[in-house]
Scaffold this motif. Structure first.
Motif, PDB file in Angstrom:
ATOM      1  N   ILE A  88      50.182  35.082  37.916  1.00  0.00           N
ATOM      2  CA  ILE A  88      48.781  35.418  38.138  1.00  0.00           C
ATOM      3  C   ILE A  88      48.726  36.771  38.826  1.00  0.00           C
TER       4      ILE A  88
ATOM      5  N   ASN B 201      46.724  38.997  40.411  1.00  0.00           N
ATOM      6  CA  ASN B 201      45.415  39.027  41.056  1.00  0.00           C
ATOM      7  C   ASN B 201      45.237  40.222  41.981  1.00  0.00           C
TER       8      ASN B 201
ATOM      9  N   ILE C  65      48.041  35.227  33.682  1.00  0.00           N
ATOM     10  CA  ILE C  65      46.610  35.381  33.961  1.00  0.00           C
ATOM     11  C   ILE C  65      46.436  36.712  34.679  1.00  0.00           C
TER      12      ILE C  65
ATOM     13  N   VAL D 130      43.802  39.381  36.286  1.00  0.00           N
ATOM     14  CA  VAL D 130      42.435  39.447  36.792  1.00  0.00           C
ATOM     15  C   VAL D 130      41.843  40.817  36.496  1.00  0.00           C
TER      16      VAL D 130
ATOM     17  N   LEU E 203      40.954  37.314  33.048  1.00  0.00           N
ATOM     18  CA  LEU E 203      39.868  36.735  33.837  1.00  0.00           C
ATOM     19  C   LEU E 203      38.948  37.860  34.296  1.00  0.00           C
TER      20      LEU E 203
ATOM     21  N   THR F 188      36.780  28.080  36.428  1.00  0.00           N
ATOM     22  CA  THR F 188      36.473  28.732  35.145  1.00  0.00           C
ATOM     23  C   THR F 188      37.753  29.162  34.434  1.00  0.00           C
ATOM     24  N   THR F 189      38.673  29.721  35.193  1.00  0.00           N
ATOM     25  CA  THR F 189      39.937  30.224  34.630  1.00  0.00           C
ATOM     26  C   THR F 189      40.763  29.101  34.026  1.00  0.00           C
TER      27      THR F 189
ATOM     28  N   THR G  11      40.181  35.563  26.844  1.00  0.00           N
ATOM     29  CA  THR G  11      39.325  36.207  27.834  1.00  0.00           C
ATOM     30  C   THR G  11      38.305  35.208  28.343  1.00  0.00           C
TER      31      THR G  11
ATOM     32  N   ASP H  56      33.550  34.788  34.325  1.00  0.00           N
ATOM     33  CA  ASP H  56      33.117  33.724  35.217  1.00  0.00           C
ATOM     34  C   ASP H  56      31.620  33.812  35.501  1.00  0.00           C
TER      35      ASP H  56
END
Length: 266
Positions: A88, A90, A138, A140, A183, A214-215, A225, A228
């Motif tokens: 992730i 992020n 994932i 962001v 995301l 949501t993810t 894709t 949110d």
């Protein structure tokens, strides 16, 4: 996706969306590798999650905006003997202000963290996932990825890169057993605005836990894709309807400084 006894590496894990991902995936049984600059916050998170769940949490205090940070993460993960199943990406930050009035060094760090480190970590950890035939990346991005954003020109451009990169990656990974998801959150109740300033807030803030939910729902459906929040999803449709010059002008009005907000010191 079943996270039980998987290993998830989360950058920017000390606060906000990253910490929310850590808490949710720990509750689902995932071991964690958490990466951020603030070791004290990571240690606090580690103690919280290992006490609440039967998992392992490895702490990697690193400044990911530094050159070579991706290689350092890979080296330390290998030393731990961990095989990362979920990445992730992020970590990221924004600057606010006209490019001509901004600090070039700070903008370069913004590009490095938001784009280069994200790409480097993906390229380093993805081959193992493909070889094992399972995993997920994932990345962001942001609702800022869908149109140019005056006064946040660098941030919007970096997030457009993340969106494009991840959607292409998702296509490349078809049939591999590995997913890639971009995301795109809007304004979220995190320390993000302590750095960029309240003048960058557009719309009502969502909670990090809502963004995570949501993810994970989008990941379960195999989407490349996800945006949110319903209002945010509607907002990302606008650039498809307006001429590009009109969209940029509209974005400029939204980000026009409010005298009631003071920009943070740099």
């Amino acid at each position: 996706m079943d996270f039980s006894r998987k290993t998830t590496l989360i950058t920017g894990a000390s606060t906000g969306i990253g910490a929310a991902f850590a808490r949710e995936l720990a509750a689902r049984g995932s071991d964690l590798v958490v990466v951020a600059r603030r070791e004290d916050r990571l240690r606090t998170l580690q103690q919280e999650l290992t006490k609440a769940h039967d998992i392992t949490v490895h702490v990697l205090p690193l400044d990911l905006a530094r050159p070579g940070a991706g290689a350092e993460v890979q080296r330390r993960v290998e030393e731990l003997g961990a095989a990362v199943d979920v990445l992730i990406n992020n970590a990221g930050f924004a600057t606010f202000g006209a490019v001509a009035e901004s600090d070039p060094t700070r903008m370069a760090e913004e590009v490095h963290l938001n784009c280069l480190t994200l790409t480097d970590l993906t390229a380093r950890l993805l081959p193992g996932m493909v070889e094992r035939g399972r995993g997920a990346v994932i990345n962001v991005a942001s609702t800022a990825a869908f149109q140019p954003v005056p006064r946040m020109a660098v941030y919007g451009a970096t997030k457009a890169y993340v969106l494009s990169f991840t959607e292409a990656l998702s296509n490349e990974l078809r049939g591999s057993g590995v997913q890639a998801l971009a995301l795109c959150p809007g304004a979220t109740d995190t320390p993000f605005f302590e750095v960029v300033g309240e003048q960058a807030v557009v719309g009502n803030r969502r909670r990090p836990e809502q963004v995570v939910a949501t993810t994970l729902a989008a990941l379960q459906k195999g989407r490349p894709t996800v945006v949110d929040g319903f209002v945010n999803r509607l907002g990302t449709l606008t650039p498809r309807l307006l001429p590009r010059r009109a969209m940029v002008a509209f974005a400029e009005r939204i980000t026009r400084p409010n005298p009631a907000h003071r920009s943070p010191a740099r």
